[in-house]
Design a protein around this motif. Structure first.
Motif, PDB file in Angstrom:
ATOM      1  N   ASP A  79       0.865  -1.185   0.000  1.00  0.00           N
ATOM      2  CA  ASP A  79       0.000   0.000   0.000  1.00  0.00           C
ATOM      3  C   ASP A  79       0.899   1.231   0.000  1.00  0.00           C
ATOM      4  O   ASP A  79       1.127   1.844   1.040  1.00  0.00           O
ATOM      5  CB  ASP A  79      -0.885   0.029   1.253  1.00  0.00           C
ATOM      6  N   GLU A  81       0.395   4.329  -1.222  1.00  0.00           N
ATOM      7  CA  GLU A  81      -0.518   5.314  -1.792  1.00  0.00           C
ATOM      8  C   GLU A  81       0.141   6.679  -1.928  1.00  0.00           C
ATOM      9  O   GLU A  81      -0.225   7.478  -2.786  1.00  0.00           O
ATOM     10  CB  GLU A  81      -1.756   5.449  -0.903  1.00  0.00           C
ATOM     11  N   ALA A 131      -3.144   0.896  -5.008  1.00  0.00           N
ATOM     12  CA  ALA A 131      -3.408   2.315  -5.220  1.00  0.00           C
ATOM     13  C   ALA A 131      -3.759   2.460  -6.699  1.00  0.00           C
ATOM     14  O   ALA A 131      -3.394   1.599  -7.518  1.00  0.00           O
ATOM     15  CB  ALA A 131      -2.175   3.156  -4.869  1.00  0.00           C
ATOM     16  N   PRO A 132      -4.487   3.527  -7.054  1.00  0.00           N
ATOM     17  CA  PRO A 132      -4.903   4.668  -6.231  1.00  0.00           C
ATOM     18  C   PRO A 132      -6.270   4.446  -5.571  1.00  0.00           C
ATOM     19  O   PRO A 132      -7.034   3.576  -5.985  1.00  0.00           O
ATOM     20  CB  PRO A 132      -5.006   5.796  -7.267  1.00  0.00           C
ATOM     21  N   CYS A 133      -6.548   5.274  -4.545  1.00  0.00           N
ATOM     22  CA  CYS A 133      -7.884   5.315  -3.955  1.00  0.00           C
ATOM     23  C   CYS A 133      -8.798   6.130  -4.869  1.00  0.00           C
ATOM     24  O   CYS A 133      -8.511   7.295  -5.142  1.00  0.00           O
ATOM     25  CB  CYS A 133      -7.842   5.984  -2.581  1.00  0.00           C
ATOM     26  N   ARG A 148      -6.885  10.234   1.841  1.00  0.00           N
ATOM     27  CA  ARG A 148      -6.531   9.186   0.882  1.00  0.00           C
ATOM     28  C   ARG A 148      -7.320   9.342  -0.420  1.00  0.00           C
ATOM     29  O   ARG A 148      -7.055   8.627  -1.389  1.00  0.00           O
ATOM     30  CB  ARG A 148      -6.786   7.812   1.494  1.00  0.00           C
TER      31      ARG A 148
END
Length: 569
Positions: A79, A81, A131-133, A148
């Protein structure tokens, strides 16, 4: 493709099922548990947390060790991000998080940062980034998404998210857009409980699903599910991760997604505290998930693997469902070059071609492997840290993100004034944000700008001793800069900020170094500025704006009280 099909079809049932699991482990080197999962069950991948990673050099060695243990190449996931959610900081550039990227609003720079981050990850053996959110954060009370997200505007989230996923994938790592169908409009954290998004289909289609449709059209490799209930799609109250109506009916059939569906971690309480991890794995695979994420406990990982195996033998899960999932996982591994011995895979060739087409010389991004290795080794004799193209992209994106919401006329801060910097920090980590003490605080960055600074650290809800120390130091300060960290969620922090704001003898600045909603907790702050994260590059940019060295070019990506999204200064 025939060779690939023959290869996965040669696996026995136990190993086919193993290919559908991504598991975590403790330690900086392979644990006995992860060795067992690889050797006995043939798991498809591993996931890294801070507990596994020290720096880029060690991460590369760990990835190589793990790959050497497996007869089938592993997906190595992370993760990373950016911003507040990163697992590795030493030896790689920490890119700004999504909301900072949303404040910067620069699609080209968004792509460049993700591309360079992807190159760095791939150079140390990581091939899948969660990722991405793509969550649209339109709920200020959301306790888990917040910064996020790229913001509250679905079109902006879609546009920037597509640039990020393209950048990661062109840089050589698979991207997994998350959390489908959308975790942005919740007031509960699925790590702790099971949230519900009660909106109807028209609203969900216009807001939550819009970024995911864009990601699918852009060719995203994977989509991660949300442990969230959507009654509009699933009237039985089943969370999306376990719902055939959502994973197959909505994502596969209606939205025509052909990539890999990966679950969020089944050890989150929304699953572990309800249906349980083992049963959750069975329902997720039945529903249409291709990869099952179990990040922590070996007993739960083995129980989940065995439960899926038993469900297939009992006829509850058709063998065809296993085969289609393994096929998707295998194709992703092939696409990312894991199943080929050639030095240059199709994905790498595509990355090179796109880089050239974008006008970047082949050496512009450096060799990410050399960059990571150089930053993980001893500093040069001059003591100046190695700076790479990725570091520069992180700095430029950070500088473009800083947003003055209120009181711009009060800038720059007078250099002759004595400054007290109050630094709020999280000292207990979560699975999402793993706590780490930052050395490059806002106070340190202000000192580098030439200010005389006294800095005090406090917890999210300061102790009586911390509060007294801050108030005592404030008596002689002429300017107080309060670096708040989710003050809107922490009454003690908000109370101290309000007390400092009300003092007549000093100027007061509220600088939010995480959620931008902190102004609601300290509404009288005369100068309010958002940085969205507390990472070093952002603290340098924030200090530069406070000192007048840099312009504040960021645009609010979310509405903050009376200040609407899109506001600049």
């Amino acid at each position: 493709m025939g060779k690939t099909e023959r290869a996965w079809q040669e696996l026995d049932l136990k190993w086919k099922i193993g290919q559908l699991f991504v598991c975590g482990f403790d330690g900086l080197s392979p644990s006995a548990g992860i060795e067992r999962l690889i050797g006995e069950y043939g798991i498809g991948g591993v996931v890294y947390f801070r507990r596994n990673l020290r720096d880029a050099k060690q991460a590369a060695a760990l990835s190589a060790q793990l790959q050497s243990l497996s007869s089938v190449p592993l997906l190595t996931a992370i993760d990373q991000e950016g911003g507040m959610v990163v697992r590795l900081e030493e030896g790689v550039a920490v890119m700004p998080g999504a909301m900072a990227v949303g404040a910067a609003g620069n699609p080209e720079l968004t792509y460049e940062a993700a591309f360079l981050a992807g190159q760095e990850l791939r150079s140390i053996g990581i091939n899948l980034n969660f990722a991405p959110c793509l969550d649209v954060n339109n709920n200020p009370e959301n306790p888990v998404i917040g910064v996020r997200s790229y913001g509250e505007n679905p079109e902006a989230v879609a546009a920037l998210g597509v640039q990020a996923l393209r950048g990661y994938q062109d840089g050589g790592v698979a991207a997994a857009a998350k959390h489908f169908p959308g975790h942005g409009d919740t007031t509960a954290d699925s790590h702790r409980e099971l949230p519900v998004v009660p909106h109807g289909r028209d609203r969900l289609d216009a807001v939550e699903l819009l970024p995911f449709r864009a990601a699918i059209a852009a060719g995203v490799d994977a989509i991660m599910t949300a442990h969230v209930v959507f009654p509009a799609y699933e009237p039985d109250g089943t969370p999306a991760t376990l719902s055939r109506r959502i994973l197959t009916g909505l994502l596969r059939e209606r939205l025509a997604f052909r990539g890999v569906v990966v679950t969020d971690c089944l050890e989150m309480n929304a699953i572990a505290g309800t249906i349980g991890v083992a049963r959750g794995a069975v329902e997720a695979v039945k529903g249409g998930a291709d990869l099952v994420l179990v990040s922590h406990r070996l007993d739960r990982q083995i129980a989940a693997l065995e439960a899926v195996h038993e469900a297939v033998l009992a006829g509850e899960i058709p063998l065809s469902r296993i085969d289609e999932a393994v096929d998707r996982v295998w194709r992703l591994k092939e696409k990312r070059g894991l199943l080929r011995a050639e030095a240059e895979t199709e994905a790498e060739a595509e990355s090179e071609a796109r880089r050239d087409a974008a006008g970047r010389p082949r050496g512009a991004a450096e060799s990410a492997g050399e960059a990571a290795a150089s930053r993980s080794s001893a500093p040069p004799a001059s003591g100046i840290p190695v700076r790479t193209a990725a570091d520069d992209a992180a700095a430029r994106l950070s500088e473009a993100a800083v947003t003055v919401v209120k009181g711009e006329a009060l800038l720059p801060l007078p250099r002759e004034k004595r400054v007290l910097a109050v630094w709020a920090e999280a000292r207990v980590g979560t699975e999402v944000v793993e706590a780490i003490e930052q050395e490059r605080t806002l106070g340190a960055a202000l000192r580098e700008e030439g200010y005389a600074v006294a800095e005090l650290r406090i917890g999210l809800d300061p102790t009586a001793a911390e509060r007294e120390a801050v108030l005592r130091e404030a008596e002689t300060a002429e300017t107080v800069v309060f670096a708040s960290y989710d003050a809107a969620f922490h009454a003690g922090q908000a109370a101290l900020a309000n007390e400092l704001c009300g003092r007549p003898d000093s100027a007061f600045v509220l600088a939010a170094v995480r959620t931008p909603y902190d102004l609601s907790a300290v509404p009288a702050a005369p100068l309010y500025i958002c940085a969205y994260e507390n990472k070093p590059a952002m603290m340098a940019a924030l200090a530069g704006v406070l000192a007048g060295r840099l312009p504040a070019g960021g645009v609010l990506p979310v509405t903050v009280g009376a200040y609407p999204a899109g506001r600049r200064g």
